[in-house]
Design an enzyme around this catalytic site. Structure first.
Site, PDB file in Angstrom:
ATOM      1  CD  GLU A   1       6.144   6.978   7.221  1.00  0.00           C
ATOM      2  OE1 GLU A   1       5.403   7.959   7.261  1.00  0.00           O
ATOM      3  OE2 GLU A   1       6.231   6.154   8.147  1.00  0.00           O
TER       4      GLU A   1
ATOM      5  CG  ASP B   1      -0.232  -0.275   2.529  1.00  0.00           C
ATOM      6  OD1 ASP B   1       0.980  -0.599   2.518  1.00  0.00           O
ATOM      7  OD2 ASP B   1      -0.889  -0.185   3.581  1.00  0.00           O
TER       8      ASP B   1
HETATM    9  P1  5GP Z   1       7.822   1.878   6.608  1.00  0.00           P
HETATM   10  O1  5GP Z   1       8.294   0.591   7.211  1.00  0.00           O
HETATM   11  O2  5GP Z   1       8.095   1.988   5.133  1.00  0.00           O
HETATM   12  O3  5GP Z   1       8.332   3.082   7.370  1.00  0.00           O
HETATM   13  O4  5GP Z   1       6.256   1.977   6.804  1.00  0.00           O
HETATM   14  C1  5GP Z   1       5.479   1.029   6.227  1.00  0.00           C
HETATM   15  C2  5GP Z   1       4.175   0.828   6.979  1.00  0.00           C
HETATM   16  O5  5GP Z   1       3.841   1.918   7.842  1.00  0.00           O
HETATM   17  C3  5GP Z   1       3.074   0.728   5.976  1.00  0.00           C
HETATM   18  O6  5GP Z   1       2.892  -0.592   5.529  1.00  0.00           O
HETATM   19  C4  5GP Z   1       1.912   1.278   6.748  1.00  0.00           C
HETATM   20  O7  5GP Z   1       1.329   0.234   7.493  1.00  0.00           O
HETATM   21  C5  5GP Z   1       2.507   2.278   7.685  1.00  0.00           C
HETATM   22  N1  5GP Z   1       2.422   3.643   7.133  1.00  0.00           N
HETATM   23  C6  5GP Z   1       3.432   4.415   6.678  1.00  0.00           C
HETATM   24  N2  5GP Z   1       2.987   5.616   6.282  1.00  0.00           N
HETATM   25  C7  5GP Z   1       1.652   5.613   6.485  1.00  0.00           C
HETATM   26  C8  5GP Z   1       0.608   6.590   6.259  1.00  0.00           C
HETATM   27  O8  5GP Z   1       0.807   7.719   5.790  1.00  0.00           O
HETATM   28  N3  5GP Z   1      -0.654   6.205   6.586  1.00  0.00           N
HETATM   29  C9  5GP Z   1      -0.946   4.967   7.095  1.00  0.00           C
HETATM   30  N4  5GP Z   1      -2.221   4.707   7.376  1.00  0.00           N
HETATM   31  N5  5GP Z   1       0.004   4.039   7.336  1.00  0.00           N
HETATM   32  C10 5GP Z   1       1.288   4.357   7.012  1.00  0.00           C
HETATM   33 MG    MG Z   2       1.840  -2.021   4.117  1.00  0.00          MG
END
Ligand code: 5GP
Ligand code: MG
Length: 181
Positions: free
Chosen positions: A105, A102
């Site tokens: 980040e 989805d």
């Molecule tokens: P990362 O590990 O890349 O920092 O973050 C990944 C996970 O953090 C995503 O799969 C999601 O579950 C959550 N996440 C990151 N950014 C957002 C955001 O803007 N909104 C939401 N709802 N979840 C996010």
């Molecule tokens: Mg995800």
């Protein structure tokens, strides 16, 4: 247009029409790149369920899909976090894998998912993410091949993404605007 979830106000960022359009474009690219290759889509739950459903409707070549969750549990040593893909019900050996996310980040989650998928000895691994926050990314990925939208480093909900469990059902994507006092 704004909406309220708990004590937060969100404003419209991406309308479903635009989301649908970019998904159609990704679908066309995958149909061409993976023709006769029978790819396996790995949809990382929960957030990617809506994206996976819409994207797969655009895929006209033979393919399979498996839905997984990234689970972590405590290893033998207290400090040790063991990551595991649960729900993977098929062999990925020698398969062409396309991971569906989805949102990416920092990329920490994706890095772990890619490592776990690679342990299954696939022929190739590509990543398709609906949303990417380039400014927040902390890793370099050669695998990210398909991106729906690059967005600012801000919190978004809707179209599968939640805030405290809420908002996944929203058809459009909204960004956090402000706390409601
Ligand atoms: P990362 O590990 O890349 O920092 O973050 C990944 C996970 O953090 C995503 O799969 C999601 O579950 C959550 N996440 C990151 N950014 C957002 C955001 O803007 N909104 C939401 N709802 N979840 C996010
Ligand atoms: Mg995800």
């Amino acid at each position: 247009m704004t909406i309220q979830i708990d004590k937060k106000e969100f404003e419209l960022l991406l309308e479903y029409d635009q989301i649908e359009k970019n998904i159609r474009l990704i679908g066309i690219q995958i149909n061409v790149a993976y023709e006769k290759r029978l790819p396996v889509f790995i949809s990382v739950l929960n957030g990617s369920f809506m994206f996976a459903a819409d994207l797969l409707k655009e895929i006209e070549i033979g393919c399979e899909i498996s839905f997984v969750k990234l689970a972590s549990y405590q290893g033998e040593r207290q400090s040790e976090q063991i990551k595991n893909l649960i729900g993977l019900n098929m062999s990925l050996q020698d398969r062409e894998v396309i991971i569906l996310e989805d949102i990416v980040e920092s990329g920490n989650t994706l890095k772990q998912v890619i490592e776990l998928v690679k342990k299954e000895k696939p022929a190739s691994v590509a990543v398709c993410t609906l949303l990417l926050k380039p400014a927040a990314l902390q890793h370099d990925f050669d695998e990210i091949a398909y991106v729906g939208f690059e967005i600012e480093n801000e919190f978004v909900v809707g179209y599968g993404l939640d805030y405290n469990g809420l908002g996944r059902n929203l058809k459009d994507i909204y960004r956090l605007k402000r706390e409601i006092p």
